[in-house]
Design an enzyme around this catalytic site. Structure first.
Site, PDB file in Angstrom:
ATOM      1  N   GLY A  94       0.825  -1.194   0.000  1.00 19.33           N
ATOM      2  CA  GLY A  94       0.000   0.000   0.000  1.00 19.33           C
ATOM      3  C   GLY A  94       0.861   1.247   0.000  1.00 19.33           C
ATOM      4  N   GLN A 109       2.760   9.937   1.299  1.00 22.59           N
ATOM      5  CA  GLN A 109       4.083   9.334   1.478  1.00 22.59           C
ATOM      6  C   GLN A 109       5.076   9.718   0.383  1.00 22.59           C
ATOM      7  OE1 GLN A 109       2.187   5.284   2.189  1.00 22.59           O
ATOM      8  NE2 GLN A 109       4.077   5.103   3.369  1.00 22.59           N
ATOM      9  N   CYS A 121       5.346  -0.238   7.420  1.00 23.66           N
ATOM     10  CA  CYS A 121       5.040   0.934   6.584  1.00 23.66           C
ATOM     11  C   CYS A 121       6.298   1.330   5.830  1.00 23.66           C
ATOM     12  CB  CYS A 121       4.573   2.070   7.482  1.00 23.66           C
ATOM     13  SG  CYS A 121       4.162   3.573   6.575  1.00 23.66           S
ATOM     14  N   LEU A 122       6.141   1.663   4.552  1.00 28.46           N
ATOM     15  CA  LEU A 122       7.307   2.059   3.750  1.00 28.46           C
ATOM     16  C   LEU A 122       7.945   3.340   4.289  1.00 28.46           C
ATOM     17  CD1 LEU A 122       5.932   1.288   0.166  1.00 28.46           C
ATOM     18  CD2 LEU A 122       7.561  -0.072   1.501  1.00 28.46           C
ATOM     19  N   HIS A 177      -4.911   1.597   7.590  1.00 33.92           N
ATOM     20  CA  HIS A 177      -3.521   2.063   7.673  1.00 33.92           C
ATOM     21  C   HIS A 177      -3.249   3.124   6.593  1.00 33.92           C
ATOM     22  CE1 HIS A 177       0.995   1.277   8.038  1.00 33.92           C
ATOM     23  NE2 HIS A 177       0.885   2.019   6.953  1.00 33.92           N
ATOM     24  N   GLU A 178      -3.636   2.816   5.350  1.00 31.93           N
ATOM     25  CA  GLU A 178      -3.363   3.741   4.235  1.00 31.93           C
ATOM     26  C   GLU A 178      -4.107   5.059   4.386  1.00 31.93           C
ATOM     27  OE1 GLU A 178      -0.896   3.398   2.386  1.00 31.93           O
ATOM     28  OE2 GLU A 178      -0.624   1.361   3.110  1.00 31.93           O
ATOM     29  N   HIS A 201      -2.804   7.709   6.690  1.00 32.24           N
ATOM     30  CA  HIS A 201      -1.746   8.560   6.113  1.00 32.24           C
ATOM     31  C   HIS A 201      -2.326   9.872   5.584  1.00 32.24           C
ATOM     32  CE1 HIS A 201       1.911   6.214   6.263  1.00 32.24           C
ATOM     33  NE2 HIS A 201       1.344   5.149   5.717  1.00 32.24           N
TER      34      HIS A 201
HETATM   35 NI    NI Z   1       2.123   3.196   5.705  1.00 32.62          NI
END
Ligand code: NI
Length: 184
Positions: A47, A52, A107-108, A149-150, A153
């Site tokens: 995701g 991000q 998470c990235l 989660h996404e 952000h």
């Molecule tokens: Ni994330």
């Protein structure tokens, strides 16, 4: 194919609240979505939110057909699983179940950190597709977790915000050290 830079915690831009997207999508936004997909698969991740990559728009993409453990082992290689890319624009939860489920999240933007987080186990989501059509559907399990989660952000929220203060400080220290090593 264009890979964008993924912002790493504690970057202030990760805290921005993203703005709603208007239709029809501009060429710029279409390119952003394509770049986000390239960036997510390259990372690799399941995701990615526009926040991000430093663009404060309410857009996120997911491909939850990738199992997270497969993704972790495929770094640098071709992905093994079939791609099932979903684009979520202006997403809004219209219902969340009271039952919580605990899932190990990563998470990235918070590299190499994996922690258990509790979230509602099922959600109802309203969102728009790239044509501006509105959809509503229910999700549960890993999909429900990944979507929450996404979309966090897009409101400047990270999964580590849900951990204890002590754990958050440890993670911040670890990532600052990592940044120093990368920059040296
Ligand atoms: Ni994330």
């Amino acid at each position: 194919m264009a890979i964008r830079e993924i912002l790493i915690y504690p970057d202030d831009k990760l805290r921005e609240v993203a703005k709603r997207v208007t239709f029809p999508l501009t060429d710029e936004v279409n390119t952003l979505i394509q770049d986000m997909a390239d960036t997510m698969y390259d990372a690799p991740g399941v995701g990615l939110a526009a926040t991000q990559v430093g663009v404060p728009l309410r857009i996120a993409i997911t491909d939850t057909d990738w199992r997270s453990d497969e993704v972790r082992h495929e770094k640098g290689g071709e992905p093994v699983a079939a791609r099932n890319l979903k684009v979520w624009i202006n997403p809004e939860f219209t219902w969340k179940v009271d039952t919580l489920v605990s899932w190990e999240e990563g998470c990235l933007s918070v590299p190499e950190v994996y922690e258990d987080v509790e979230r509602p186990a099922a959600v109802r989501l309203r969102w728009q597709d790239t044509e501006g059509e509105t959809h509503e559907a229910d999700f549960e399990g890993f999909q429900a977790v990944a979507l929450q989660h996404e979309f966090d952000h897009l409101d400047g929220i990270l999964f580590i915000d849900k951990l204890s203060r002590l754990k958050q400080n440890m993670i911040k220290k670890k990532l600052k050290k990592r940044k120093k090593i990368e920059n040296s």
